[in-house]
Enzyme design. Structure first.
Site, PDB file in Angstrom:
ATOM      1  N   SER A  26       0.846  -1.185   0.000  1.00  0.00           N
ATOM      2  CA  SER A  26       0.000   0.000   0.000  1.00  0.00           C
ATOM      3  C   SER A  26       0.879   1.231   0.000  1.00  0.00           C
ATOM      4  O   SER A  26       2.060   1.180   0.338  1.00  0.00           O
ATOM      5  CB  SER A  26      -0.926   0.018   1.214  1.00  0.00           C
ATOM      6  N   LYS A  27       0.238   2.340  -0.411  1.00  0.00           N
ATOM      7  CA  LYS A  27       0.949   3.610  -0.443  1.00  0.00           C
ATOM      8  C   LYS A  27       1.519   3.945   0.925  1.00  0.00           C
ATOM      9  O   LYS A  27       2.651   4.365   1.064  1.00  0.00           O
ATOM     10  CB  LYS A  27      -0.052   4.718  -0.797  1.00  0.00           C
TER      11      LYS A  27
END
Ligand code: GLU
Length: 293
Positions: free
Chosen positions: A259-260
């Site tokens: 994920s970011k």
């Protein structure tokens, strides 16, 4: 000879929110939808879900287009940019409002926290703590006065009223898993328009999938619970039911979800590090990042 109906053309889409650069998890999602459409001679659409002006940035939209083209993906027609279609979402909200299914909610986060603390327990739904229903109980006169005074408000779905409109239980077809039953009530009185954002993800995504004729929704399985709510909105609004294919989340070599937030390498960084599009396509479907079994 009896005429046979033409087989339905498969229409898939990739619908990222431009809140950062794409990483391998996004590439996996995009490639999945693209491959299914292309192998079936169907259509693959690109939609930019930039309805939240605080979190979304035009430069990330540019980045998405650049990264997908670099990966070798093509899409049919111009990308749909949600922020350019606000009146369409407004019209859907007005429809639901006209049917008595929405109510204005003036509560701040602090109001809700106070109310929940007073109740003593805080049931959670897929989007967080369930709204305790404070503003649903306001009188029509109080609502009118507060709206007229310019006090900001969100619009919430009256979940009980919405469920009472249904003619039977809701379900959807999930690839490889058959029909899954929906329980939209677990969202409670969900927000469909925030004080600062004119329409919610749930409203826009269901509207656009219907408008664009999407027949198969391909996306990560963290959005599986949201499908219960999407089926409710589709049914209330008389929109067609697509099929769904929720794919497992991509995990990094450390076994953690990409994920970011966790600083997963972006496609741009992989490109700058010298990886070819073919190598990155391979990473997105196996190799360095593994799909959870
Ligand atoms: N815009 C959503 C996201 O980036 C995905 C929406 C969807 O595929 O339904 O998380």
């Amino acid at each position: 000879m009896a005429a046979t109906a033409p087989a339905q053309t498969i229409v898939t889409r990739f619908a990222p929110s431009p809140t950062g650069r794409l990483h391998l998890g996004h590439a996996h999602s995009a490639l999945l939808g693209w491959r299914i459409a292309r192998e079936a001679g169907g259509r693959f659409l690109l939609r930019i879900e930039d309805i939240d002006p605080v979190r979304c940035r035009p430069e990330y939209t540019e980045g998405i287009l650049e990264d997908l083209a670099w990966l070798g993906l093509d899409w049919d027609g111009a990308p749909r940019i949600q922020s350019r279609h606000l009146p369409e979402y407004r019209a859907v909200l007005e429809r639901l409002q006209g049917e008595g299914l929405l109510y204005p909610c003036f509560c701040t986060r602090a109001d809700i926290a106070r109310e929940v603390a007073a109740i003593g327990h805080a049931p959670h739904g897929p989007d967080g703590v369930l709204y305790p229903g404070t503003c649903r109980r306001l009188s029509a006169a109080e609502r009118a006065t507060r709206m007229a005074s310019g006090e900001p408000y969100a619009l919430r779905l009256d979940m009980q009223a919405a469920i009472a409109r249904l003619e039977g239980p809701l379900s959807f077809e999930e690839e490889g898993r058959g029909r899954l039953r929906c329980d939209p009530a677990r969202f409670g009185d969900v927000v469909l328009a925030r004080k600062d954002i004119p329409a919610s993800y749930h409203l826009c995504v269901t509207h656009d999938d219907a408008l664009q004729g999407v027949t198969l929704v391909t996306r990560a399985e963290d959005l599986l619970p949201a499908t219960d709510l999407h089926r409710l909105l589709q049914t209330l609004l008389g929109w067609p039911e697509p099929r769904y294919h929720h794919h497992p989340l991509l995990m990094g070599p450390d076994g953690k979800r990409l994920s970011k937030r966790d600083k997963a390498p972006t496609l741009a960084a992989l490109r700058e590090a010298g990886h070819s599009p073919a190598a990155v396509r391979e990473m997105a479907f196996g190799g360095a990042a593994q799909a959870r079994p």
